[in-house]
Design an enzyme around this catalytic site. Structure first.
Site, PDB file in Angstrom:
ATOM      1  N   ASN A  23      91.111 -39.300  18.115  1.00 41.91           N
ATOM      2  CA  ASN A  23      91.025 -38.313  17.147  1.00 41.91           C
ATOM      3  C   ASN A  23      92.250 -38.250  16.064  1.00 41.91           C
ATOM      4  O   ASN A  23      93.332 -38.121  16.084  1.00 41.91           O
ATOM      5  CB  ASN A  23      91.427 -36.811  18.090  1.00 41.91           C
ATOM      6  N   ARG A  76      84.680 -26.418  16.595  1.00 36.49           N
ATOM      7  CA  ARG A  76      84.374 -25.601  15.631  1.00 36.49           C
ATOM      8  C   ARG A  76      85.000 -25.877  14.205  1.00 36.49           C
ATOM      9  O   ARG A  76      86.257 -26.486  14.354  1.00 36.49           O
ATOM     10  CB  ARG A  76      84.907 -24.103  15.720  1.00 36.49           C
ATOM     11  N   CYS A 136      96.158 -28.566  18.176  1.00 36.41           N
ATOM     12  CA  CYS A 136      95.514 -29.682  18.209  1.00 36.41           C
ATOM     13  C   CYS A 136      96.311 -30.447  19.041  1.00 36.41           C
ATOM     14  O   CYS A 136      97.394 -30.857  18.942  1.00 36.41           O
ATOM     15  CB  CYS A 136      95.280 -30.425  16.941  1.00 36.41           C
ATOM     16  N   GLY A 137      95.632 -30.508  20.314  1.00 32.71           N
ATOM     17  CA  GLY A 137      96.410 -31.231  21.454  1.00 32.71           C
ATOM     18  C   GLY A 137      96.732 -32.681  21.092  1.00 32.71           C
ATOM     19  O   GLY A 137      97.817 -33.220  21.503  1.00 32.71           O
ATOM     20  N   ASN A 138      95.717 -33.356  20.564  1.00 31.55           N
ATOM     21  CA  ASN A 138      95.858 -34.839  20.050  1.00 31.55           C
ATOM     22  C   ASN A 138      96.849 -34.891  19.007  1.00 31.55           C
ATOM     23  O   ASN A 138      97.778 -35.856  19.071  1.00 31.55           O
ATOM     24  CB  ASN A 138      94.691 -35.589  19.890  1.00 31.55           C
ATOM     25  N   ASN A 189      85.502 -23.779  20.478  1.00 34.90           N
ATOM     26  CA  ASN A 189      85.334 -25.232  20.920  1.00 34.90           C
ATOM     27  C   ASN A 189      84.578 -25.414  22.381  1.00 34.90           C
ATOM     28  O   ASN A 189      84.972 -24.819  23.122  1.00 34.90           O
ATOM     29  CB  ASN A 189      86.531 -25.763  21.086  1.00 34.90           C
ATOM     30  N   ASN A 230      90.981 -28.813   9.683  1.00 38.60           N
ATOM     31  CA  ASN A 230      89.733 -29.531   9.798  1.00 38.60           C
ATOM     32  C   ASN A 230      89.365 -30.284   8.552  1.00 38.60           C
ATOM     33  O   ASN A 230      89.652 -29.874   7.453  1.00 38.60           O
ATOM     34  CB  ASN A 230      88.831 -28.301  10.526  1.00 38.60           C
ATOM     35  N   CYS A 268      89.130 -34.320  21.712  1.00 40.18           N
ATOM     36  CA  CYS A 268      89.761 -33.107  21.490  1.00 40.18           C
ATOM     37  C   CYS A 268      90.782 -32.856  22.476  1.00 40.18           C
ATOM     38  O   CYS A 268      90.387 -32.849  23.385  1.00 40.18           O
ATOM     39  CB  CYS A 268      88.772 -31.964  21.381  1.00 40.18           C
ATOM     40  N   GLY A 269      92.059 -32.729  22.256  1.00 36.20           N
ATOM     41  CA  GLY A 269      93.110 -32.840  23.311  1.00 36.20           C
ATOM     42  C   GLY A 269      93.019 -31.508  23.868  1.00 36.20           C
ATOM     43  O   GLY A 269      93.397 -31.492  25.072  1.00 36.20           O
TER      44      GLY A 269
END
Length: 315
Positions: free
Chosen positions: A12, A216, A76-78, A197, A67, A224-225
């Site tokens: 990502n 989204r 955003c986890g990543n 998401n 985005n 996606c983290g």
């Protein structure tokens, strides 16, 4: 010229810009145009979006994430793991607080998931209800329940990690079906007023999941983290996996470890995974045309690709 770094978590990939050392464009409109320009994989640098590292009055560091279409996302986890790696030098310690989307998140330098892979963890607070899920009608949890307007053959779990997620367990992930569901869900503003998401999830065994996600504002992405965090949390809430145990969560981008804690203070899932430096450079953007140069490169990506090949061979 503005300095930037290209990094990824589980494939990502984002362009990261440091507001401590670089004069960034002012105003949300200018930042959204910049995000769309750098993300363009044909005429720009090519990424899933733009993430900014900024000072904060309530935490050690603040991040903003855009985005690829220029829209701003809460979390955003990543990306947060890569921000933790870049921001560690300013904070001067391996564990600190970061604010994203109005939430304060504890991040830390973690033990490597594989030798040579820089690894960071984030403690992500989980909510099981929010205004993003209008279909819940006042319920506190929505765990493996139907949303008939979306699909009559799937059961969904609603998870809010700072952005809204729906997770459905399937026997086999069909990416065409995922794209169809993601598009449909993000057009249903009566029950999902801010979009969502959406992930399909295979349970491989008692401690392993495989996930694919429609994000989204971006469509189907490599990884996606927060979706992986949501999938692990959903499995625990459905009593299919155990809290306080590491869950291996895989997708096409690689693997992370998730561990869910449920206590009086609520639900927190720790997301641990890579923060891989690809290269850095400088860019110039006049609001329309983007020019950039590449400078430092590392061999971290090769180490990461070897790790991905290893886990794919084992799975």
């Amino acid at each position: 010229m503005m300095h930037f770094v290209k990094m990824h978590g589980l494939g990502n990939d984002y362009v990261y810009m440091d507001g401590f050392s670089t004069a960034l464009p002012t105003g949300d409109a200018a930042l959204k145009r910049l995000a769309a320009a750098v993300s363009d994989r044909h005429r720009g640098i090519g990424s899933d979006g733009l993430i900014l590292i900024l000072p904060s009055s309530v935490a050690d560091i603040r991040m903003r994430m855009f985005n690829s279409d220029g829209s701003e996302a809460e979390m955003c986890g990543n990306g947060i793991r890569c921000v933790a790696r870049l921001a560690e030098r300013y904070v001067g310690q391996s564990e600190f607080d970061l604010v994203s989307g109005g939430r304060i998140i504890r991040v830390r330098h973690a033990e490597p998931i594989c030798r040579g892979i820089e690894t960071y963890g984030a403690q992500i607070g989980i909510r099981t209800a929010s205004e993003d899920f209008a279909f819940m009608a006042g319920r506190e949890r929505f765990v493996e329940q139907p949303i008939e307007a979306l699909a009559d053959d799937l059961l969904f779990t609603a998870i809010d990690t700072g952005n809204p997620h729906l997770v459905a367990r399937v026997r086999r992930i069909d990416l065409e079906r995922l794209d169809e569901l993601g598009r449909r869900a993000n057009g249903m503003r009566d029950i999902l007023p801010h979009g969502v998401n959406l992930s399909l999830c295979e349970q491989r065994d008692g401690h392993t999941l495989f996930v694919a996600t429609y994000e989204r504002g971006a469509g189907i992405t490599l990884s996606c983290g927060t979706a992986m965090t949501s999938a692990a949390t959903a499995a625990v809430l459905a009593d299919r996996m155990q809290a306080e145990h590491d869950i291996r969560v895989m997708n096409r981008g690689g693997m992370v470890l998730c561990r869910t804690h449920i206590g009086r203070e609520g639900i927190v899932t720790r997301l641990t995974g890579n923060a891989t430096f690809e290269w850095s450079g400088s860019l110039d953007f006049d609001g329309e045309a983007l020019r950039y140069d590449v400078s430092d490169k590392t061999d971290e990506q090769q180490a990461w690709l070897r790790f991905v090949d290893e886990i794919n061979a084992r799975s």
